[in-house]
Design an enzyme around this catalytic site. Structure first.
Site, PDB file in Angstrom:
ATOM      1  N   ARG A 158       0.824  -1.217   0.000  1.00  0.00           N
ATOM      2  CA  ARG A 158       0.000   0.000   0.000  1.00  0.00           C
ATOM      3  C   ARG A 158       0.854   1.261   0.000  1.00  0.00           C
ATOM      4  NH1 ARG A 158      -2.970  -1.393   5.277  1.00  0.00           N
ATOM      5  NH2 ARG A 158      -0.834  -2.126   5.553  1.00  0.00           N
ATOM      6  N   SER A 184      -7.457  -3.541   7.994  1.00  0.00           N
ATOM      7  CA  SER A 184      -8.456  -4.257   8.797  1.00  0.00           C
ATOM      8  C   SER A 184      -8.676  -3.537  10.133  1.00  0.00           C
ATOM      9  CB  SER A 184      -8.003  -5.692   9.051  1.00  0.00           C
ATOM     10  OG  SER A 184      -7.882  -6.375   7.828  1.00  0.00           O
TER      11      SER A 184
HETATM   12  N1  COA Z   1      -5.726  -3.730   1.369  1.00  0.00           N
HETATM   13  C1  COA Z   1      -6.137  -3.400   2.594  1.00  0.00           C
HETATM   14  N2  COA Z   1      -5.447  -3.723   3.716  1.00  0.00           N
HETATM   15  C2  COA Z   1      -4.321  -4.394   3.553  1.00  0.00           C
HETATM   16  C3  COA Z   1      -3.833  -4.762   2.301  1.00  0.00           C
HETATM   17  C4  COA Z   1      -4.591  -4.405   1.176  1.00  0.00           C
HETATM   18  N3  COA Z   1      -4.195  -4.714  -0.048  1.00  0.00           N
HETATM   19  N4  COA Z   1      -2.678  -5.404   2.467  1.00  0.00           N
HETATM   20  C5  COA Z   1      -2.456  -5.450   3.784  1.00  0.00           C
HETATM   21  N5  COA Z   1      -3.445  -4.837   4.432  1.00  0.00           N
HETATM   22  C6  COA Z   1      -3.540  -4.612   5.870  1.00  0.00           C
HETATM   23  C7  COA Z   1      -4.250  -5.710   6.608  1.00  0.00           C
HETATM   24  O1  COA Z   1      -5.632  -5.470   6.674  1.00  0.00           O
HETATM   25  C8  COA Z   1      -3.604  -5.641   7.964  1.00  0.00           C
HETATM   26  O2  COA Z   1      -4.231  -4.614   8.695  1.00  0.00           O
HETATM   27  P1  COA Z   1      -4.181  -4.540  10.290  1.00  0.00           P
HETATM   28  O3  COA Z   1      -2.742  -4.601  10.699  1.00  0.00           O
HETATM   29  O4  COA Z   1      -4.803  -3.248  10.536  1.00  0.00           O
HETATM   30  O5  COA Z   1      -4.970  -5.721  10.788  1.00  0.00           O
HETATM   31  C9  COA Z   1      -2.181  -5.202   7.668  1.00  0.00           C
HETATM   32  O6  COA Z   1      -2.230  -4.604   6.398  1.00  0.00           O
HETATM   33  C10 COA Z   1      -1.223  -6.339   7.657  1.00  0.00           C
HETATM   34  O7  COA Z   1      -1.611  -7.232   6.645  1.00  0.00           O
HETATM   35  P2  COA Z   1      -1.509  -8.798   6.643  1.00  0.00           P
HETATM   36  O8  COA Z   1      -1.449  -9.162   5.220  1.00  0.00           O
HETATM   37  O9  COA Z   1      -2.587  -9.429   7.410  1.00  0.00           O
HETATM   38  O10 COA Z   1      -0.119  -9.045   7.253  1.00  0.00           O
HETATM   39  P3  COA Z   1       0.268  -9.429   8.693  1.00  0.00           P
HETATM   40  O11 COA Z   1       1.503  -8.649   8.938  1.00  0.00           O
HETATM   41  O12 COA Z   1      -0.810  -9.339   9.686  1.00  0.00           O
HETATM   42  O13 COA Z   1       0.554 -10.981   8.534  1.00  0.00           O
HETATM   43  C11 COA Z   1       1.497 -12.930   7.614  1.00  0.00           C
HETATM   44  C12 COA Z   1       1.450 -11.431   7.623  1.00  0.00           C
HETATM   45  C13 COA Z   1       0.298 -13.574   8.263  1.00  0.00           C
HETATM   46  C14 COA Z   1       1.561 -13.336   6.162  1.00  0.00           C
HETATM   47  C15 COA Z   1       2.799 -13.330   8.338  1.00  0.00           C
HETATM   48  O14 COA Z   1       2.742 -12.879   9.675  1.00  0.00           O
HETATM   49  C16 COA Z   1       3.026 -14.799   8.325  1.00  0.00           C
HETATM   50  O15 COA Z   1       3.439 -15.320   7.313  1.00  0.00           O
HETATM   51  N6  COA Z   1       2.736 -15.493   9.447  1.00  0.00           N
HETATM   52  C17 COA Z   1       2.857 -16.944   9.550  1.00  0.00           C
HETATM   53  C18 COA Z   1       4.117 -17.330  10.306  1.00  0.00           C
HETATM   54  C19 COA Z   1       5.300 -17.173   9.416  1.00  0.00           C
HETATM   55  O16 COA Z   1       5.451 -17.816   8.398  1.00  0.00           O
HETATM   56  N7  COA Z   1       6.202 -16.305   9.874  1.00  0.00           N
HETATM   57  C20 COA Z   1       7.412 -16.007   9.177  1.00  0.00           C
HETATM   58  C21 COA Z   1       7.204 -14.928   8.169  1.00  0.00           C
HETATM   59  S1  COA Z   1       8.741 -14.571   7.391  1.00  0.00           S
END
Ligand code: COA
Length: 161
Positions: A92, A130
């Site tokens: 974003r 979110s």
């Molecule tokens: N439009 C709107 N919102 C978006 C978006 C888009 N295109 N892309 C990302 N976002 C927002 C999400 O809504 C979220 O918002 P919030 O923080 O307010 O809830 C935020 O950006 C983060 O997005 P998300 O894609 O959910 O990433 P995350 O950082 O929460 O999680 C994972 C990323 C789940 C992929 C990562 O933590 C993971 O892979 N976890 C599993 C364990 C693992 O493998 N760990 C090692 C990783 S190297």
């Protein structure tokens, strides 16, 4: 067959996520949207609820090559279990980049076949997240402009004060 995985917390799904899903679905034979447990985040919706909202939104869009799953573990390992080699992530703003860059490198270190494809958000969703939806909903505000229409009422019902 080129299979990609779009992982995320999706707590809950927003129109920004759907924009990425729609565009990625056109780039791969199959796209798996994986709701992933993130130990560092306090979540509002269960993994099952988040996946169910996504399933309904994907069905409403008629995206027949997209499936939804949930997973508690390392994304790099999940890719192996489903035979995928590409991770899709949305960007974003520049502020997203540093963390995404680190995750992409770590994922490839864990799974040498795991490449990350970044899609730049459509401009109308740059501000969306979110947590913004959760905050507006928790004050009883209207979230219909931010989440898929078919799940807006159920998300609002759970968030409302
Ligand atoms: N439009 C709107 N919102 C978006 C978006 C888009 N295109 N892309 C990302 N976002 C927002 C999400 O809504 C979220 O918002 P919030 O923080 O307010 O809830 C935020 O950006 C983060 O997005 P998300 O894609 O959910 O990433 P995350 O950082 O929460 O999680 C994972 C990323 C789940 C992929 C990562 O933590 C993971 O892979 N976890 C599993 C364990 C693992 O493998 N760990 C090692 C990783 S190297």
């Amino acid at each position: 067959m080129k299979i990609a995985v779009y992982p995320g917390s999706f707590d809950p799904v927003t129109l920004g996520h759907m924009d990425i899903i729609r565009r990625a679905s056109g780039m791969f034979d199959r796209l798996i949207v994986a709701v992933v447990a993130n130990k560092n985040k306090k979540v509002t919706f269960s993994l099952e609820e988040r996946a169910e909202f996504l399933r309904r939104a994907v069905e409403a869009e008629g995206l027949t090559n997209v499936t939804v799953d949930f997973y508690d573990g390392l994304v790099a390992n999940y890719l192996r279990t489903v035979g995928a080699t590409t991770l899709v992530r949305g960007l974003r703003a520049m502020s997203d980049f540093e963390n995404e860059f680190q995750m992409a490198l770590a994922n490839r270190q864990i799974n040498a076949d795991a490449d990350t494809a970044f899609l730049v958000t459509s401009v109308e969703y740059m501000y969306l997240s979110s947590s913004l939806v959760r905050e507006i909903g928790s004050y009883g505000g209207n979230i219909r402009d931010f989440v898929p229409e078919c799940v807006a009422a159920d998300i609002a019902a759970k968030l409302k004060p």
